[in-house]
Motif scaffolding. Structure first.
Motif, PDB file in Angstrom:
ATOM      1  N   PHE A   1     -34.519  29.649  -6.695  1.00 30.16           N
ATOM      2  CA  PHE A   1     -33.789  30.909  -6.838  1.00 30.16           C
ATOM      3  C   PHE A   1     -32.540  30.888  -5.957  1.00 30.16           C
ATOM      4  N   GLN A   2     -31.489  31.507  -6.453  1.00 32.50           N
ATOM      5  CA  GLN A   2     -30.193  31.452  -5.772  1.00 32.50           C
ATOM      6  C   GLN A   2     -29.694  32.806  -5.290  1.00 32.50           C
ATOM      7  N   THR A   3     -30.148  33.888  -5.899  1.00 25.99           N
ATOM      8  CA  THR A   3     -29.657  35.222  -5.541  1.00 25.99           C
ATOM      9  C   THR A   3     -30.813  36.216  -5.494  1.00 25.99           C
ATOM     10  N   GLN A   4     -30.533  37.396  -4.928  1.00 23.76           N
ATOM     11  CA  GLN A   4     -31.524  38.468  -4.932  1.00 23.76           C
ATOM     12  C   GLN A   4     -31.839  38.897  -6.363  1.00 23.76           C
ATOM     13  N   GLN A   5     -30.846  38.772  -7.229  1.00 20.49           N
ATOM     14  CA  GLN A   5     -31.045  39.133  -8.626  1.00 20.49           C
ATOM     15  C   GLN A   5     -32.161  38.297  -9.253  1.00 20.49           C
ATOM     16  N   ASP A   6     -32.250  37.017  -8.865  1.00 22.51           N
ATOM     17  CA  ASP A   6     -33.317  36.151  -9.388  1.00 22.51           C
ATOM     18  C   ASP A   6     -34.686  36.753  -9.087  1.00 22.51           C
ATOM     19  N   TYR A   7     -34.856  37.242  -7.856  1.00 16.14           N
ATOM     20  CA  TYR A   7     -36.149  37.811  -7.459  1.00 16.14           C
ATOM     21  C   TYR A   7     -36.441  39.108  -8.205  1.00 16.14           C
ATOM     22  N   ALA A   8     -35.403  39.939  -8.408  1.00 17.20           N
ATOM     23  CA  ALA A   8     -35.592  41.189  -9.142  1.00 17.20           C
ATOM     24  C   ALA A   8     -36.013  40.910 -10.586  1.00 17.20           C
ATOM     25  N   ILE A   9     -35.346  39.943 -11.220  1.00 15.54           N
ATOM     26  CA  ILE A   9     -35.711  39.565 -12.595  1.00 15.54           C
ATOM     27  C   ILE A   9     -37.127  38.998 -12.623  1.00 15.54           C
ATOM     28  N   PHE A  10     -37.476  38.210 -11.601  1.00 15.69           N
ATOM     29  CA  PHE A  10     -38.815  37.618 -11.512  1.00 15.69           C
ATOM     30  C   PHE A  10     -39.880  38.713 -11.475  1.00 15.69           C
ATOM     31  N   CYS A  11     -39.658  39.746 -10.662  1.00 19.70           N
ATOM     32  CA  CYS A  11     -40.634  40.841 -10.563  1.00 19.70           C
ATOM     33  C   CYS A  11     -40.761  41.581 -11.893  1.00 19.70           C
ATOM     34  N   CYS A  12     -39.644  41.784 -12.570  1.00 27.07           N
ATOM     35  CA  CYS A  12     -39.691  42.421 -13.886  1.00 27.07           C
ATOM     36  C   CYS A  12     -40.468  41.556 -14.882  1.00 27.07           C
ATOM     37  N   ALA A  13     -40.260  40.249 -14.795  1.00 28.37           N
ATOM     38  CA  ALA A  13     -40.976  39.328 -15.682  1.00 28.37           C
ATOM     39  C   ALA A  13     -42.477  39.349 -15.393  1.00 28.37           C
TER      40      ALA A  13
ATOM     41  N   ALA B   1     -44.166  41.922 -14.313  1.00 26.79           N
ATOM     42  CA  ALA B   1     -44.671  43.165 -14.906  1.00 26.79           C
ATOM     43  C   ALA B   1     -44.896  42.983 -16.405  1.00 26.79           C
ATOM     44  N   PHE B   2     -43.990  42.251 -17.048  1.00 25.10           N
ATOM     45  CA  PHE B   2     -44.128  41.978 -18.481  1.00 25.10           C
ATOM     46  C   PHE B   2     -45.373  41.143 -18.758  1.00 25.10           C
ATOM     47  N   THR B   3     -45.556  40.043 -18.017  1.00 30.31           N
ATOM     48  CA  THR B   3     -46.693  39.156 -18.287  1.00 30.31           C
ATOM     49  C   THR B   3     -48.027  39.826 -17.972  1.00 30.31           C
ATOM     50  N   GLU B   4     -48.062  40.664 -16.922  1.00 26.52           N
ATOM     51  CA  GLU B   4     -49.321  41.336 -16.569  1.00 26.52           C
ATOM     52  C   GLU B   4     -49.749  42.332 -17.638  1.00 26.52           C
ATOM     53  N   SER B   5     -48.792  42.824 -18.406  1.00 23.94           N
ATOM     54  CA  SER B   5     -49.114  43.818 -19.444  1.00 23.94           C
ATOM     55  C   SER B   5     -49.567  43.171 -20.751  1.00 23.94           C
ATOM     56  N   ARG B   6     -49.507  41.843 -20.802  1.00 20.81           N
ATOM     57  CA  ARG B   6     -49.860  41.136 -22.028  1.00 20.81           C
ATOM     58  C   ARG B   6     -51.295  40.617 -21.973  1.00 20.81           C
ATOM     59  N   SER B   7     -51.890  40.470 -23.123  1.00 21.58           N
ATOM     60  CA  SER B   7     -53.232  39.901 -23.205  1.00 21.58           C
ATOM     61  C   SER B   7     -53.163  38.390 -23.037  1.00 21.58           C
TER      62      SER B   7
ATOM     63  N   GLU C   1     -37.473  43.586 -22.383  1.00 24.18           N
ATOM     64  CA  GLU C   1     -38.250  44.393 -21.436  1.00 24.18           C
ATOM     65  C   GLU C   1     -37.727  44.243 -20.012  1.00 24.18           C
ATOM     66  N   ILE C   2     -37.313  43.024 -19.632  1.00 26.05           N
ATOM     67  CA  ILE C   2     -36.731  42.824 -18.307  1.00 26.05           C
ATOM     68  C   ILE C   2     -35.486  43.689 -18.149  1.00 26.05           C
ATOM     69  N   LYS C   3     -34.683  43.750 -19.181  1.00 25.67           N
ATOM     70  CA  LYS C   3     -33.454  44.545 -19.148  1.00 25.67           C
ATOM     71  C   LYS C   3     -33.778  46.023 -18.913  1.00 25.67           C
ATOM     72  N   GLU C   4     -34.853  46.504 -19.531  1.00 23.56           N
ATOM     73  CA  GLU C   4     -35.253  47.904 -19.360  1.00 23.56           C
ATOM     74  C   GLU C   4     -35.828  48.172 -17.971  1.00 23.56           C
ATOM     75  N   LEU C   5     -36.560  47.192 -17.427  1.00 21.71           N
ATOM     76  CA  LEU C   5     -37.217  47.377 -16.126  1.00 21.71           C
ATOM     77  C   LEU C   5     -36.290  47.120 -14.941  1.00 21.71           C
ATOM     78  N   TYR C   6     -35.226  46.373 -15.160  1.00 25.33           N
ATOM     79  CA  TYR C   6     -34.369  45.909 -14.069  1.00 25.33           C
ATOM     80  C   TYR C   6     -33.817  47.072 -13.246  1.00 25.33           C
ATOM     81  N   PRO C   7     -34.017  47.049 -11.910  1.00 26.24           N
ATOM     82  CA  PRO C   7     -33.644  48.192 -11.066  1.00 26.24           C
ATOM     83  C   PRO C   7     -32.226  48.136 -10.492  1.00 26.24           C
ATOM     84  N   GLY C   8     -31.481  47.068 -10.771  1.00 28.90           N
ATOM     85  CA  GLY C   8     -30.157  46.912 -10.175  1.00 28.90           C
ATOM     86  C   GLY C   8     -29.168  47.980 -10.628  1.00 28.90           C
ATOM     87  N   GLU C   9     -28.189  48.254  -9.769  1.00 29.28           N
ATOM     88  CA  GLU C   9     -27.169  49.249 -10.102  1.00 29.28           C
ATOM     89  C   GLU C   9     -26.327  48.790 -11.290  1.00 29.28           C
ATOM     90  N   VAL C  10     -26.065  47.499 -11.335  1.00 25.71           N
ATOM     91  CA  VAL C  10     -25.336  46.930 -12.476  1.00 25.71           C
ATOM     92  C   VAL C  10     -26.357  46.399 -13.475  1.00 25.71           C
TER      93      VAL C  10
END
Length: 389
Positions: free
Chosen positions: A80-92, A94-100, A113-122
């Protein structure tokens, strides 16, 4: 299954692998999984007594929950290179945990789904190349952790084309990646609060557990103050610690005035050791030798620390390059002192041999750097002299 009550060599191997791996998957490493199961009782007893860690034994995997005493930059996900990588990772996550388990989905599904969950200002924009590269790094990490399995396709193509599709399925491990916390994560105000709460359930022998955690999860334990309680514990109980660690691990405790560390007398493929075979290690070892040979110029303080400016560090590298550079790789032999210094700073920082201060362009060379040094063998120097005659 045959269980043993003795902490034998196989238990040592199992303990080492538990520390080196995020988890041991039965499907991928059945022999190692079996080894840990056979030594489960002695491992759990030792781990709980010395570290206060949880050893989770599941029918499909085994995981040692390794919680550090304090966070370090090198403990992050290296790809990972940026804080954004970690934010996307956490969103991902959440996606995988909701799947069977074994549920299939397309890359576009997780992107949406990551786009919807992403908490960044941009907000995320998958037409943005940098955003797509960040997602590729995250997906590759999910694959590496076996949280996702590729059914068809290759995610690397997504970096070049936002319409690229890949078919995935969720693995049974996805819901076990996150560790459980005593409170909801939103109740913590900082990462430090999470680390502090770890000791609420490990109230007994906190000092011993802090010391064992530091020794086994960090390259070094430095003396940070005159009354550093963790370092004082190591100094006062060093013989007991040395005997115990040598009986249960392959490491040997070394103790100096301002630093304590575990060293390995033999290499193991699974270990990350200093030095390794990378070309930059030659530079590091020769710079360490140069600093040691010029102690009168670079004098350490009472805690073994040497304060240097960016300019001074670059000059040290330049002088070392002039003295030792003939045997370096082409990249560092011909590199500028500025570029070589930058690579060296990153390496030494990851090994806790160098620390950046809050002051601009001031670095602290830590005592651990004084533990290593490198010199060319005499025949190499003779050949060089003959070559230039």
């Amino acid at each position: 299954m045959v269980e043993t009550t003795q902490f034998d060599e196989k238990a040592q191997t199992a303990l080492r692998m538990l520390f080196e791996k995020f988890w041991i998957l039965r499907k991928k490493e059945p022999d190692l999984y079996q080894l840990v199961r056979e030594r489960e009782k002695v491992l759990k007893r030792y781990i709980d007594d010395k570290f206060g860690f949880d050893l989770i034994v599941h029918q499909h995997f085994i995981k040692l929950e390794k919680i550090p005493v304090e966070t370090k930059s090198w403990m992050g996900i290296q790809s990972f290179q940026t804080q954004q990588d970690y934010a996307i990772f956490c969103c991902a996550l959440a996606f995988t945990e909701s799947r069977s388990v074994d549920e299939q989905f397309l890359l576009s599904d997780i992107c949406e789904e990551i786009k919807e969950l992403y908490p960044g200002e941009v907000p995320l924009d998958w037409t943005n190349y940098n955003h797509r590269r960040a997602l590729v790094r995250v997906i590759k990490q999910l694959e590496k952790l076996t949280l996702l399995a590729v059914v068809e396709g290759e995610v690397d193509q997504f970096a070049m084309n936002e319409d690229q599709e890949v078919l995935y399925e969720t693995t049974l491990y996805a819901r076990y990646f996150m560790r459980s916390y005593p409170k909801d994560l939103t109740d913590y105000e900082s990462a430090q609060d999470i680390l502090i709460s770890e000791w609420d359930r490990n109230a007994e022998d906190i000092r011993r557990k802090r010391v064992y955690r530091k020794l086994l999860t960090s390259p070094v334990v430095h003396r940070e103050s005159e009354d550093d309680p963790d370092f004082a514990y190591i100094r006062n109980y060093r013989n007991r610690l040395r005997d115990d660690l040598e009986a249960h691990t392959m490491f040997r405790l070394e103790m100096f005035k301002n630093a304590a560390m575990l060293v390995a007398d033999e290499n193991k493929q699974e270990l990350t050791l200093f030095p390794d075979q990378k070309a930059l290690m030659d530079v590091a070892l020769h710079v360490a030798a140069y600093v040691r040979d010029h102690r009168e110029v670079y004098a350490p303080d009472e805690f073994g620390r040497i304060h240097v400016s960016q300019l001074t560090l670059e000059q040290i590298v330049a002088n070392t390059q002039n003295e030792y550079g003939k045997g370096w790789s082409k990249l560092y032999r011909e590199g500028t002192p500025v570029s070589v210094t930058q690579d060296l700073i990153e390496l030494l920082r990851d090994w806790e041999m160098l620390e950046e201060t809050k002051e601009m362009d001031i670095y602290i060379i830590k005592p651990l750097f004084g533990r290593v040094a490198g010199h060319y063998p005499a025949d190499f120097l003779r050949k060089e002299e003959m070559h230039h005659e």
